[in-house]
Design a protein around this motif. Sequence first.
Motif, PDB file in Angstrom:
ATOM      1  N   LYS A 190      -6.992   5.806 -11.517  1.00 36.69           N
ATOM      2  CA  LYS A 190      -7.858   4.794 -12.541  1.00 36.69           C
ATOM      3  C   LYS A 190      -8.181   3.405 -12.052  1.00 36.69           C
ATOM      4  N   GLU A 191      -7.267   3.178 -11.328  1.00 35.72           N
ATOM      5  CA  GLU A 191      -7.439   1.740 -10.505  1.00 35.72           C
ATOM      6  C   GLU A 191      -8.698   2.000 -10.048  1.00 35.72           C
ATOM      7  N   LEU A 192      -8.632   2.745  -8.858  1.00 38.13           N
ATOM      8  CA  LEU A 192      -9.643   2.735  -7.692  1.00 38.13           C
ATOM      9  C   LEU A 192     -10.990   3.156  -8.521  1.00 38.13           C
ATOM     10  N   ASN A 193     -11.002   3.881  -9.660  1.00 42.45           N
ATOM     11  CA  ASN A 193     -12.146   4.099 -10.406  1.00 42.45           C
ATOM     12  C   ASN A 193     -12.980   2.669 -10.734  1.00 42.45           C
ATOM     13  N   LYS A 194     -11.878   1.680 -11.368  1.00 41.52           N
ATOM     14  CA  LYS A 194     -12.480   0.577 -11.845  1.00 41.52           C
ATOM     15  C   LYS A 194     -13.080  -0.293 -10.513  1.00 41.52           C
ATOM     16  N   LEU A 195     -12.516  -0.417  -9.321  1.00 41.16           N
ATOM     17  CA  LEU A 195     -12.769  -1.093  -8.265  1.00 41.16           C
ATOM     18  C   LEU A 195     -13.957  -0.315  -7.530  1.00 41.16           C
ATOM     19  N   SER A 270      -1.345   2.828   6.143  1.00 39.06           N
ATOM     20  CA  SER A 270      -0.500   3.445   5.384  1.00 39.06           C
ATOM     21  C   SER A 270       0.137   2.767   4.116  1.00 39.06           C
ATOM     22  N   VAL A 271      -0.126   2.885   2.858  1.00 44.74           N
ATOM     23  CA  VAL A 271       0.166   1.941   1.706  1.00 44.74           C
ATOM     24  C   VAL A 271       1.025   2.618   0.976  1.00 44.74           C
ATOM     25  N   ILE A 272       2.146   1.842   0.580  1.00 44.94           N
ATOM     26  CA  ILE A 272       3.390   2.424  -0.445  1.00 44.94           C
ATOM     27  C   ILE A 272       3.162   2.126  -1.509  1.00 44.94           C
ATOM     28  N   VAL A 273       3.374   3.206  -2.502  1.00 47.53           N
ATOM     29  CA  VAL A 273       3.183   2.956  -3.996  1.00 47.53           C
ATOM     30  C   VAL A 273       4.498   2.909  -4.551  1.00 47.53           C
ATOM     31  N   GLU A 282       6.010   2.414 -19.124  1.00 46.01           N
ATOM     32  CA  GLU A 282       5.763   1.217 -20.165  1.00 46.01           C
ATOM     33  C   GLU A 282       6.441  -0.006 -19.896  1.00 46.01           C
ATOM     34  N   VAL A 283       7.377  -0.223 -19.214  1.00 44.11           N
ATOM     35  CA  VAL A 283       8.114  -1.566 -18.799  1.00 44.11           C
ATOM     36  C   VAL A 283       7.742  -2.031 -17.313  1.00 44.11           C
ATOM     37  N   ILE A 284       7.382  -1.284 -16.544  1.00 39.22           N
ATOM     38  CA  ILE A 284       7.319  -1.905 -15.124  1.00 39.22           C
ATOM     39  C   ILE A 284       5.944  -3.006 -15.067  1.00 39.22           C
ATOM     40  N   ASP A 285       6.175  -3.671 -13.710  1.00 36.82           N
ATOM     41  CA  ASP A 285       5.153  -4.532 -13.455  1.00 36.82           C
ATOM     42  C   ASP A 285       4.088  -3.726 -13.026  1.00 36.82           C
ATOM     43  N   HIS A 286       2.747  -3.732 -13.795  1.00 42.48           N
ATOM     44  CA  HIS A 286       1.831  -2.696 -13.468  1.00 42.48           C
ATOM     45  C   HIS A 286       0.668  -3.567 -12.526  1.00 42.48           C
ATOM     46  N   VAL A 287       0.980  -4.607 -12.007  1.00 42.25           N
ATOM     47  CA  VAL A 287       0.037  -5.420 -11.154  1.00 42.25           C
ATOM     48  C   VAL A 287       0.230  -5.235  -9.693  1.00 42.25           C
ATOM     49  N   ASP A 288       1.543  -5.635  -9.258  1.00 42.83           N
ATOM     50  CA  ASP A 288       1.764  -5.635  -7.820  1.00 42.83           C
ATOM     51  C   ASP A 288       2.645  -4.290  -7.726  1.00 42.83           C
ATOM     52  N   LYS A 314       7.197  -7.552  -0.383  1.00 43.73           N
ATOM     53  CA  LYS A 314       5.789  -7.874  -0.337  1.00 43.73           C
ATOM     54  C   LYS A 314       4.781  -7.296  -1.162  1.00 43.73           C
ATOM     55  N   ASN A 315       5.059  -6.871  -2.396  1.00 43.42           N
ATOM     56  CA  ASN A 315       4.050  -6.040  -3.050  1.00 43.42           C
ATOM     57  C   ASN A 315       2.979  -6.798  -3.524  1.00 43.42           C
ATOM     58  N   LYS A 316       1.838  -6.198  -3.986  1.00 40.51           N
ATOM     59  CA  LYS A 316       0.614  -6.878  -4.275  1.00 40.51           C
ATOM     60  C   LYS A 316      -0.132  -5.842  -4.935  1.00 40.51           C
ATOM     61  N   ASN A 317      -1.326  -6.581  -5.517  1.00 39.22           N
ATOM     62  CA  ASN A 317      -2.067  -5.684  -6.307  1.00 39.22           C
ATOM     63  C   ASN A 317      -3.022  -4.740  -5.487  1.00 39.22           C
ATOM     64  N   LEU A 318      -3.670  -3.788  -6.253  1.00 44.04           N
ATOM     65  CA  LEU A 318      -4.793  -2.818  -5.473  1.00 44.04           C
ATOM     66  C   LEU A 318      -5.762  -3.503  -4.918  1.00 44.04           C
ATOM     67  N   ASP A 319      -6.366  -4.460  -5.615  1.00 49.67           N
ATOM     68  CA  ASP A 319      -7.419  -5.230  -5.342  1.00 49.67           C
ATOM     69  C   ASP A 319      -7.390  -5.977  -3.960  1.00 49.67           C
ATOM     70  N   SER A 320      -6.061  -6.495  -3.664  1.00 49.46           N
ATOM     71  CA  SER A 320      -5.680  -7.142  -2.319  1.00 49.46           C
ATOM     72  C   SER A 320      -5.475  -6.233  -1.380  1.00 49.46           C
ATOM     73  N   ILE A 321      -5.120  -5.028  -1.639  1.00 48.19           N
ATOM     74  CA  ILE A 321      -4.905  -4.115  -0.523  1.00 48.19           C
ATOM     75  C   ILE A 321      -6.260  -3.630  -0.083  1.00 48.19           C
ATOM     76  N   ILE A 322      -7.232  -3.535  -1.029  1.00 47.58           N
ATOM     77  CA  ILE A 322      -8.667  -3.318  -0.608  1.00 47.58           C
ATOM     78  C   ILE A 322      -9.089  -4.198   0.141  1.00 47.58           C
ATOM     79  N   GLN A 323      -9.069  -5.392  -0.232  1.00 50.63           N
ATOM     80  CA  GLN A 323      -9.498  -6.639   0.344  1.00 50.63           C
ATOM     81  C   GLN A 323      -9.098  -6.645   1.992  1.00 50.63           C
ATOM     82  N   ASP A 324      -7.740  -6.574   2.158  1.00 51.63           N
ATOM     83  CA  ASP A 324      -6.923  -6.577   3.417  1.00 51.63           C
ATOM     84  C   ASP A 324      -7.842  -5.500   4.183  1.00 51.63           C
TER      85      ASP A 324
END
Length: 392
Positions: A190-195, A270-273, A282-288, A314-324
């Motif tokens: 879903k996130e990749l589809n938005k980006l 390689s990206v760890i999810v 419903e309760v986790i941080d869905h950003v980083d 050092k978790n980050k959001n998907l947009d930062s992963i793509i930018q890197d």
Amino acid sequence: MIIGYLKQGLFGGTDALIERFISWANDNGYYCIEYNNALNNNIKVDILLMPTSSIKEYSLLRVRGEGARRVIIWAMGHGAFRAVFFRPDHWIKYSVLLKPFTWFIDIFLSRLIDNCSLVFTDSVGMYSDLKKNHIEMLMRFGSDSIFPIAIKTDPMVSANSLNEVENFRFGWVGRVSKDFKLFPLVDLLKELNKLNFQNGFSFSKFYIVGTGDGMPFLQNFISSERLSFDIELISHIEPDLLRGFLKENVDLVFSMGTSSLDVAMSTIPSVIVKPYSSVDSEVIDHVDKYRYVFESVGYSLGEFDGIGNRVIQKNKNLDSIIQDFVSEGKNLLGYKSYKYAMIYDENIVFPALIERMGKVRKAQVSVFYYIGIAFFFCIKGAIKLFGRRYES
């Protein structure tokens, strides 16, 4: 040395690691045998190796008087020991109700540590399972309680460079199971589809290499969601062919656990999810929720939220992963991933584990604890069975 072993009995990284150790040990002069086969053939093993998921099975064997002389338990991942008994979030939600059993488990852990019978794949998992007094006990035995997930390493051969139009191809490698992998994968899509097609970035294809009980849900999602990229489902690729496939076809791969190291050995970024279940969603941080494997601390290859996380990642959001990825490039990130994965070389990890086995004491942890654990699982099974009948 005759090494007995028990496995989880499920497709995934736990059994893959045990099997990798068996192969290495047999090639290096040790004799490995599945523990039940050893019992059936009256073969006495020098030591029994098992994951935490086999504690229930071994407790029943121990109660029947079929225990091994020495045992070493390998806790693989975040909260792996306590997760044998209850779901990770239940330890927090029902802490008052579980207090008596928590006391019992803490004493059992102390006995295992005192017997040199417990090791971990990473410090994150160790800190989430153990309390302060346990850590202090471990320190008495030195720093040889961490034995990371081991992999076969290959000489570095760079993956294919990006094509000229930079029409990237992404992928997922690993199980597609309902426990804690399905929903991170669906949310990732879903996130990749938005980006996609944002800020000059685009990719055309997403490979999913793996299968599991979450496949019907995933297939329904793919058919009903309007995705801007093609998805190709590949249920299985032989391990010795996987790295070659990734080199030729994929530019960036998302995964968890051992799969993230297999990807890294392919010199693919390689990206760890972050893992989570539908309830935790419903309760986790869905950003980083993401990080490159080489950014990991303490050998951890994925952690659950809110379970004694004393090691900051050092978790980050998907947009930062793509930018890197766009700015640093596939080759550099693939090289960093590969160099990091080399510290998990089986020729480093397994000899150290064999040496650690020599320190396990022959004095058994009292059968009293295994009787308690066997009784617990009997009660838990009866409650589940009663609950199902009541619902029906």
